[in-house]
Write a protein that holds these residues in place. Structure first.
Motif, PDB file in Angstrom:
ATOM      1  N   TRP A   1       0.836  -1.204   0.000  1.00  0.00           N
ATOM      2  CA  TRP A   1       0.000   0.000   0.000  1.00  0.00           C
ATOM      3  C   TRP A   1       0.869   1.251   0.000  1.00  0.00           C
ATOM      4  N   VAL A   2       1.896   1.263   0.825  1.00  0.00           N
ATOM      5  CA  VAL A   2       2.802   2.415   0.875  1.00  0.00           C
ATOM      6  C   VAL A   2       3.489   2.608  -0.476  1.00  0.00           C
ATOM      7  N   TYR A   3       3.903   1.496  -1.078  1.00  0.00           N
ATOM      8  CA  TYR A   3       4.542   1.565  -2.391  1.00  0.00           C
ATOM      9  C   TYR A   3       3.597   2.159  -3.438  1.00  0.00           C
ATOM     10  N   GLY A   4       2.343   1.704  -3.443  1.00  0.00           N
ATOM     11  CA  GLY A   4       1.381   2.224  -4.404  1.00  0.00           C
ATOM     12  C   GLY A   4       1.116   3.715  -4.220  1.00  0.00           C
ATOM     13  N   ILE A   5       1.014   4.167  -2.963  1.00  0.00           N
ATOM     14  CA  ILE A   5       0.778   5.593  -2.696  1.00  0.00           C
ATOM     15  C   ILE A   5       1.970   6.428  -3.129  1.00  0.00           C
ATOM     16  N   LEU A   6       3.183   5.936  -2.853  1.00  0.00           N
ATOM     17  CA  LEU A   6       4.382   6.665  -3.268  1.00  0.00           C
ATOM     18  C   LEU A   6       4.451   6.792  -4.789  1.00  0.00           C
ATOM     19  N   CYS A   7       4.077   5.732  -5.498  1.00  0.00           N
ATOM     20  CA  CYS A   7       4.083   5.800  -6.966  1.00  0.00           C
ATOM     21  C   CYS A   7       3.126   6.867  -7.471  1.00  0.00           C
ATOM     22  N   ILE A   8       1.996   7.019  -6.805  1.00  0.00           N
ATOM     23  CA  ILE A   8       1.014   8.026  -7.228  1.00  0.00           C
ATOM     24  C   ILE A   8       1.555   9.439  -7.021  1.00  0.00           C
ATOM     25  N   PHE A   9       2.191   9.672  -5.858  1.00  0.00           N
ATOM     26  CA  PHE A   9       2.691  11.007  -5.557  1.00  0.00           C
ATOM     27  C   PHE A   9       3.971  11.349  -6.317  1.00  0.00           C
ATOM     28  N   VAL A  10       4.770  10.345  -6.637  1.00  0.00           N
ATOM     29  CA  VAL A  10       6.034  10.590  -7.334  1.00  0.00           C
ATOM     30  C   VAL A  10       5.830  10.698  -8.844  1.00  0.00           C
ATOM     31  N   ASN A  11       4.636  10.346  -9.307  1.00  0.00           N
ATOM     32  CA  ASN A  11       4.371  10.368 -10.750  1.00  0.00           C
ATOM     33  C   ASN A  11       4.240  11.806 -11.241  1.00  0.00           C
TER      34      ASN A  11
ATOM     35  N   HIS B   1       4.883  14.890 -13.920  1.00  0.00           N
ATOM     36  CA  HIS B   1       4.862  14.981 -15.380  1.00  0.00           C
ATOM     37  C   HIS B   1       6.284  15.055 -15.932  1.00  0.00           C
ATOM     38  N   GLY B   2       6.591  14.184 -16.865  1.00  0.00           N
ATOM     39  CA  GLY B   2       7.906  14.152 -17.478  1.00  0.00           C
ATOM     40  C   GLY B   2       8.771  13.001 -17.006  1.00  0.00           C
ATOM     41  N   ILE B   3       8.461  12.447 -15.832  1.00  0.00           N
ATOM     42  CA  ILE B   3       9.260  11.335 -15.306  1.00  0.00           C
ATOM     43  C   ILE B   3       8.868  10.016 -15.967  1.00  0.00           C
ATOM     44  N   ASN B   4       7.569   9.882 -16.282  1.00  0.00           N
ATOM     45  CA  ASN B   4       7.057   8.644 -16.891  1.00  0.00           C
ATOM     46  C   ASN B   4       7.356   7.431 -16.020  1.00  0.00           C
ATOM     47  N   ILE B   5       7.028   7.555 -14.732  1.00  0.00           N
ATOM     48  CA  ILE B   5       7.386   6.502 -13.780  1.00  0.00           C
ATOM     49  C   ILE B   5       6.654   5.203 -14.078  1.00  0.00           C
ATOM     50  N   TYR B   6       5.405   5.272 -14.545  1.00  0.00           N
ATOM     51  CA  TYR B   6       4.661   4.052 -14.846  1.00  0.00           C
ATOM     52  C   TYR B   6       5.271   3.285 -16.013  1.00  0.00           C
ATOM     53  N   PHE B   7       5.857   4.014 -16.944  1.00  0.00           N
ATOM     54  CA  PHE B   7       6.516   3.341 -18.072  1.00  0.00           C
ATOM     55  C   PHE B   7       7.719   2.537 -17.594  1.00  0.00           C
ATOM     56  N   TRP B   8       8.537   3.126 -16.747  1.00  0.00           N
ATOM     57  CA  TRP B   8       9.730   2.426 -16.260  1.00  0.00           C
ATOM     58  C   TRP B   8       9.371   1.318 -15.297  1.00  0.00           C
ATOM     59  N   LEU B   9       8.335   1.509 -14.497  1.00  0.00           N
ATOM     60  CA  LEU B   9       7.929   0.458 -13.564  1.00  0.00           C
ATOM     61  C   LEU B   9       7.344  -0.749 -14.278  1.00  0.00           C
ATOM     62  N   SER B  10       6.875  -0.569 -15.510  1.00  0.00           N
ATOM     63  CA  SER B  10       6.301  -1.698 -16.241  1.00  0.00           C
ATOM     64  C   SER B  10       7.344  -2.769 -16.562  1.00  0.00           C
ATOM     65  N   PHE B  11       8.630  -2.403 -16.531  1.00  0.00           N
ATOM     66  CA  PHE B  11       9.679  -3.387 -16.781  1.00  0.00           C
ATOM     67  C   PHE B  11      10.007  -4.217 -15.541  1.00  0.00           C
ATOM     68  N   VAL B  12       9.633  -3.731 -14.369  1.00  0.00           N
ATOM     69  CA  VAL B  12      10.008  -4.416 -13.116  1.00  0.00           C
ATOM     70  C   VAL B  12       9.425  -5.824 -13.025  1.00  0.00           C
ATOM     71  N   PRO B  13       8.111  -6.046 -13.275  1.00  0.00           N
ATOM     72  CA  PRO B  13       7.589  -7.415 -13.174  1.00  0.00           C
ATOM     73  C   PRO B  13       8.270  -8.395 -14.108  1.00  0.00           C
ATOM     74  N   ALA B  14       8.551  -7.981 -15.343  1.00  0.00           N
ATOM     75  CA  ALA B  14       9.203  -8.892 -16.290  1.00  0.00           C
ATOM     76  C   ALA B  14      10.593  -9.282 -15.811  1.00  0.00           C
ATOM     77  N   ILE B  15      11.330  -8.315 -15.272  1.00  0.00           N
ATOM     78  CA  ILE B  15      12.677  -8.607 -14.773  1.00  0.00           C
ATOM     79  C   ILE B  15      12.618  -9.536 -13.572  1.00  0.00           C
ATOM     80  N   LEU B  16      11.683  -9.269 -12.657  1.00  0.00           N
ATOM     81  CA  LEU B  16      11.580 -10.102 -11.453  1.00  0.00           C
ATOM     82  C   LEU B  16      11.118 -11.520 -11.777  1.00  0.00           C
ATOM     83  N   VAL B  17      10.211 -11.657 -12.741  1.00  0.00           N
ATOM     84  CA  VAL B  17       9.755 -13.001 -13.128  1.00  0.00           C
ATOM     85  C   VAL B  17      10.922 -13.831 -13.649  1.00  0.00           C
ATOM     86  N   MET B  18      11.737 -13.239 -14.508  1.00  0.00           N
ATOM     87  CA  MET B  18      12.902 -13.969 -15.014  1.00  0.00           C
ATOM     88  C   MET B  18      13.912 -14.255 -13.914  1.00  0.00           C
TER      89      MET B  18
END
Length: 266
Positions: free
Chosen positions: A84-94, A96-113
């Motif tokens: 929950w804390v992680y999700g809230i931080l992602c919302i507040f850190v997002n 404009h211009g950082i595109n945090i959701y784009f970079w975070l989309s790579f995290v699950p694929a890396i962790l799965v491998m």
């Protein structure tokens, strides 16, 4: 049983890379894409579990695995307070211009491998221990234990799987919100506010035809509609991300503010 274990040991240790401490990780990374465990792998792991816990050979190992998965299901799909804390931080850190959701989309694929590679490495380590101890065809049993996992904690892998599930759900929710969250019912805005906005848009359109300063803003910044589409005949209002694009110069913005102030005084 011993034949299955011998097949398991041979298949897992026959590759030359399995003897190298570095190349074995590359081998495990590649093997995770070939499919699930073979029958010989399952039978060897079952025999090792039964032998270590001194259970009868008739023990139903499959039911044990199903019960274990059911017990761990809540922890794997539930949402703990760190998530929950992680999700809230992602919302507040997002920002404009950082595109945090784009970079975070790579995290699950890396962790799965990463998790798949580690699990393959654990299986190979069990086979190598049998080979290094007594040779591949002697009756030494597999010894599954917690020490084979990172920091001796297999629950760490479970937590990573939980994080991967949460991150996938979070990214999907953010994607859906970006498609549906920009629209709302026109009735949410008061009638007087809508009339004021439409009147302001019409005045800006007329001014833009006569004033060269306003024409600099162009249609890219959508000055007359605040980057929004407000059709009197539609039931919904689509709102963009802001009023002006960052490419607009300060001179153009100041000129627009001056015109708006003149309109209010008039």
């Amino acid at each position: 049983m011993m034949k299955k274990q011998s097949t398991f040991v041979f298949q897992r240790t026959s590759h030359p890379w399995s003897k190298n401490r570095i190349l074995i990780w590359m081998l495990c990374f590649i093997r995770q894409f070939k499919g699930s465990l073979a029958k010989s792998d399952y039978m060897a792991l079952r025999l090792g579990f039964i032998s270590n816990h001194k259970l009868p050979l008739s023990y139903d190992f499959h039911k044990y695995m199903v019960r274990s998965m059911e017990d761990e299901f809540h922890g794997s799909v539930g949402i703990s307070w760190p998530l929950w804390v992680y999700g809230i931080l992602c919302i507040f850190v997002n920002i404009h211009g950082i595109n945090i959701y784009f970079w975070l989309s790579f995290v699950p694929a890396i962790l799965v491998m990463l998790v798949g590679t580690k699990l393959q490495h654990v299986v190979v380590q069990l086979a190598l221990e049998v080979v290094e101890a007594t040779g591949p065809f002697v009756g030494t049993q597999l010894k599954p234990r917690d020490d084979l996992f990172w920091f001796g904690k297999p629950e760490l892998l479970l937590w990573l799987i939980q994080f991967i599930s949460f991150q996938n759900a979070f990214e999907m929710a953010a994607f859906i919100w970006s498609l549906m969250g920009s629209k709302f019912k026109k009735s949410l805005i008061a009638e007087s506010v809508r009339e004021s906005l439409h009147s302001w848009c019409r005045r800006v359109k007329k001014k833009s035809k006569r004033e060269p300063v306003l024409s600099l803003l162009g249609t890219a910044t959508s000055t007359c509609s605040l980057e929004s589409t407000m059709d009197e005949t539609d039931d919904t209002i689509t709102v963009g991300s802001g009023i002006f694009s960052r490419s607009s110069s300060e001179v153009s913005l100041e000129a627009l503010n001056t015109i708006m102030m003149d309109e209010q005084e008039a």
